[in-house]
Enzyme design. Structure first.
Site, PDB file in Angstrom:
ATOM      1  CG  ASP A  72       4.026  -0.559 -30.580  1.00 44.42           C
ATOM      2  OD1 ASP A  72       4.086  -1.144 -31.678  1.00 44.42           O
ATOM      3  OD2 ASP A  72       3.068  -0.715 -29.793  1.00 44.42           O
ATOM      4  CD  GLU A 136       0.325  -5.486 -31.864  1.00 48.01           C
ATOM      5  OE1 GLU A 136      -0.438  -6.470 -31.901  1.00 48.01           O
ATOM      6  OE2 GLU A 136       1.111  -5.276 -30.916  1.00 48.01           O
TER       7      GLU A 136
END
Length: 422
Positions: A72, A136
């Protein structure tokens, strides 16, 4: 794999928009890429359009080295603040621009390439697990999920490819910032070399980072007409009582860690009331705090709860604490010599003033989740990229992008030469 092929992988990943979502597209891309080199892998779905990926090289029952990165990215922000399209890889003046190039798609690509090259090297006899995670940047939910499934339990050491580079003109500010802890003599030596060196960036090895916790304190009052405030209980007034008590508490802390410094307190949001002419019946404060081992998260929660319990004894005060996220601090034991190996190999591979000086930092990573179920796990953080992470015009240095693949490969080879027996 030649340089053109390596660059194309990064180009493809940057074009997949994974702003706080959609990592499954990257996981599928990587799965297909690995398959083209004869490597099997598993995508581990966690939510709609969100999937992690795990692949393994297992040659024996010896130690296992982990490679980990997140898929991400943060938002691109104001598109007008970019000089290029953030979701197109643009090469200019030795730099590769695009959202996620620094944090951390370049690091992910370098890990993938090193993993492929190790898997196809008939002389390599070690065991490596590639772990790519979701979310994350916001919650570390991908690492939490995989850790609870046991994917970190048998790892001896874990390399996380977060960006650890600093451009030469930012180096002085970086090592003197409140987010970095570095040995004072090492800092002086590095800055002296910086004055003389011809390198573009200096990369560090992060061997410790703070934990973090986000929490909300809510004050419940009683609404009333503003012409008769005594008929109500102003939730803002009572929240301010808590806020002032909390500031005194954090300012009084003496706990200190040699590698991480002090606990860092950051009140970020305070809100109360919905309209004028009405006494507010609800107000809340949201805080993010960076934690150290000497004042662990659970103890911090206990002390904050004690403040709330004390204030709640006052007439009309009704405060509640809710902890949303809770990640513990991480320090590398170096039982597997992973730090020493990285520094030695960096001296051969990276063209920089010093070979990966050790630092502790205030940021958090997926390491907290993998360490949670494997307390003895050695964890180090080294990756391409720099302090342009999360900014407009984020970039990774092209030469570093290529060199870091070689560094990961060489470290893996040396790791198993030194750790043949558990």
């Amino acid at each position: 794999m030649n340089k053109h092929e390596k660059l194309q992988i990064l180009r493809d990943l940057v074009e997949i928009n994974t702003v706080n979502n959609y990592e499954e597209a990257v996981a599928i891309y990587v799965k297909d890429l690995l398959a083209s080199y004869g490597i099997s892998s598993s995508t581990i779905k966690q939510a709609p359009k969100r999937a992690n990926l795990v692949a393994e090289i297992i040659n024996n029952d010896g130690p296992i080295l982990g490679f980990s990165g997140h898929m991400d990215t943060v938002s691109e922000g104001d598109i007008n603040s970019w000089n290029t399209n953030p979701f197109k890889l643009v090469a200019k003046d030795g730099k590769l621009y695009g959202r996620g190039t620094s944090d951390m798609k370049a690091g992910v690509v370098d890990l993938i390439i090193a993993f492929i090259e190790l898997a196809n090297d008939e002389n390599f006899k070690g065991n490596v697990r590639l772990i790519l995670t979701i979310s994350e940047e916001l919650t570390e939910e991908g690492a939490k999920y995989l850790s609870d499934l046991g994917y970190g339990d048998d790892l001896d050491s874990l390399i996380i490819a977060e960006p650890t580079g600093v451009a030469k003109d930012k180096l002085n500010d970086y090592v003197n910032s409140d987010g970095v802890k570095i040995n004072s003599q090492l800092k002086q030596t590095l800055l002296a070399k910086n004055d003389l060196g011809a390198f573009d960036e200096q990369h560090f090895i992060i061997t410790a980072h703070k934990g973090w916790m986000t929490y909300t304190v809510t004050s419940i009052g009683k609404a009333a007409h503003s012409s008769m405030p005594s008929m109500g209980i102003n939730a803002i007034d009572n929240l301010i009582k808590y806020y002032l008590a909390e500031k005194v508490f954090y300012n009084s802390l003496t706990e200190y860690d040699d590698d991480l410094g002090y606990t860092v307190y950051a009140p970020d949001i305070i809100r109360g009331g919905k309209q004028v002419n009405s006494i507010p019946d609800k107000a809340y404060l949201q805080v993010k705090v960076r934690t150290i081992p000497q004042l662990p998260n659970d103890e911090l929660i206990r002390r904050l709860t004690a403040i709330i319990d004390r204030l709640n004894k006052q007439p009309g005060v009704n405060l509640k604490l809710k902890v949303e996220y809770n990640e513990c601090p991480v320090k590398c034991h170096n039982n597997t010599n992973i730090v020493d190996i990285f520094q030695k190999e960096a001296g051969f591979v990276l063209n920089e003033a010093m070979p990966l000086p050790k630092v502790g930092v205030s940021l958090g990573t997926d390491a907290s989740e993998f360490r949670r179920n494997n307390p003895e796990l050695d964890i180090v953080i080294v990756g391409p990229g720099n302090t342009t992470s999360h900014q407009a015009n984020e970039y990774v240095d092209l030469e570093t992008f290529y060199n870091m693949t070689d560094l990961y490969f060489n470290v893996a080879v040396k790791f198993f030469e030194k750790n043949l027996v558990r």
